[in-house]
Design a protein around this motif. Sequence first.
Motif, PDB file in Angstrom:
ATOM      1  N   ILE A   2       2.808  51.021   8.889  1.00 53.51           N
ATOM      2  CA  ILE A   2       2.558  50.067   7.822  1.00 53.51           C
ATOM      3  C   ILE A   2       2.960  50.719   6.514  1.00 53.51           C
ATOM      4  O   ILE A   2       2.507  51.800   6.180  1.00 53.51           O
ATOM      5  N   ASP A   3       3.829  50.017   5.787  1.00 54.04           N
ATOM      6  CA  ASP A   3       4.320  50.575   4.543  1.00 54.04           C
ATOM      7  C   ASP A   3       3.432  50.169   3.371  1.00 54.04           C
ATOM      8  O   ASP A   3       3.221  50.941   2.459  1.00 54.04           O
ATOM      9  N   ASN A   4       2.916  48.985   3.402  1.00 51.45           N
ATOM     10  CA  ASN A   4       2.160  48.468   2.284  1.00 51.45           C
ATOM     11  C   ASN A   4       0.701  48.311   2.706  1.00 51.45           C
ATOM     12  O   ASN A   4       0.404  47.768   3.759  1.00 51.45           O
ATOM     13  N   ASP A   5      -0.230  48.750   1.843  1.00 51.86           N
ATOM     14  CA  ASP A   5      -1.658  48.643   2.166  1.00 51.86           C
ATOM     15  C   ASP A   5      -2.126  47.192   2.164  1.00 51.86           C
ATOM     16  O   ASP A   5      -3.143  46.872   2.754  1.00 51.86           O
ATOM     17  N   GLU A   6      -1.420  46.301   1.497  1.00 50.39           N
ATOM     18  CA  GLU A   6      -1.829  44.921   1.396  1.00 50.39           C
ATOM     19  C   GLU A   6      -1.397  44.082   2.600  1.00 50.39           C
ATOM     20  O   GLU A   6      -1.830  42.963   2.747  1.00 50.39           O
ATOM     21  N   ASP A   7      -0.559  44.609   3.456  1.00 49.26           N
ATOM     22  CA  ASP A   7      -0.119  43.869   4.642  1.00 49.26           C
ATOM     23  C   ASP A   7      -1.224  43.792   5.662  1.00 49.26           C
ATOM     24  O   ASP A   7      -1.927  44.761   5.920  1.00 49.26           O
ATOM     25  N   LEU A  10       0.148  44.071  11.859  1.00 54.04           N
ATOM     26  CA  LEU A  10       0.088  45.318  12.594  1.00 54.04           C
ATOM     27  C   LEU A  10       1.443  45.549  13.245  1.00 54.04           C
ATOM     28  O   LEU A  10       2.017  44.646  13.832  1.00 54.04           O
ATOM     29  N   LYS A  19      -1.903  50.297  14.709  1.00 54.69           N
ATOM     30  CA  LYS A  19      -2.630  50.972  13.648  1.00 54.69           C
ATOM     31  C   LYS A  19      -3.183  49.912  12.706  1.00 54.69           C
ATOM     32  O   LYS A  19      -2.499  48.980  12.326  1.00 54.69           O
ATOM     33  N   ASN A  21      -5.032  48.942   9.067  1.00 58.33           N
ATOM     34  CA  ASN A  21      -5.162  49.391   7.689  1.00 58.33           C
ATOM     35  C   ASN A  21      -6.634  49.689   7.413  1.00 58.33           C
ATOM     36  O   ASN A  21      -7.498  48.850   7.584  1.00 58.33           O
ATOM     37  N   ARG A  22      -6.943  50.882   6.930  1.00 62.88           N
ATOM     38  CA  ARG A  22      -8.324  51.319   6.738  1.00 62.88           C
ATOM     39  C   ARG A  22      -8.994  50.581   5.580  1.00 62.88           C
ATOM     40  O   ARG A  22     -10.191  50.300   5.631  1.00 62.88           O
ATOM     41  N   LYS A  23      -8.266  50.252   4.556  1.00 57.73           N
ATOM     42  CA  LYS A  23      -8.850  49.507   3.437  1.00 57.73           C
ATOM     43  C   LYS A  23      -9.306  48.123   3.899  1.00 57.73           C
ATOM     44  O   LYS A  23     -10.376  47.668   3.536  1.00 57.73           O
ATOM     45  N   LYS A  24      -8.488  47.479   4.691  1.00 57.06           N
ATOM     46  CA  LYS A  24      -8.836  46.148   5.202  1.00 57.06           C
ATOM     47  C   LYS A  24     -10.047  46.232   6.124  1.00 57.06           C
ATOM     48  O   LYS A  24     -10.915  45.368   6.095  1.00 57.06           O
TER      49      LYS A  24
END
Length: 175
Positions: A2-7, A10, A19, A21-24
Amino acid sequence: MIDNDEDIELEELPSGTKKINRKKLVIFLLPVLIVIGISVGIFYALNQDYSNTSSYSVVTTPGSSEKGDTVTIFYDLPEISSNLRSNKKNKESITLALSIELSKIEDVAILDAMSSRIKDAILSHIIELTLEEVEGANGLYWLKEELLYRLNLVTSPVKINNLNIKQIEIKTSDN
């Protein structure tokens, strides 16, 4: 990867695993965990038993071989406070801590259920007393005897063998 954290998408990794996204993950799980924590807290707070938690002690006295051991239960009543009757400017109040002697452990549950009647019987007698009636050894003796008589009437068929005054405090205040 994943290149962008906002995507939200997966992507497949070369090893075949996905993988996240940990923020999500934190954004979605944190409110759920907070709601679960608050729900559990409210459940335990509302289901807490705030009734009279009885306090009693059991004392076994060895007896003769034919009678067996004697059991005495000391059941502690909650502290009771009341004003005394007075015609003066001063107000007197009394605080009592009492212990009841029983002979059967089964009677403790009955007294727990009757705690409001017991408190009412004690208060209805104490509120009519004056300071002179409770002063000294003679006053305490008659207070104890009268309360024992009244409690035996109220708690019948439970037999109260004795009433012990654990603490007595009389306060006088000016108006």
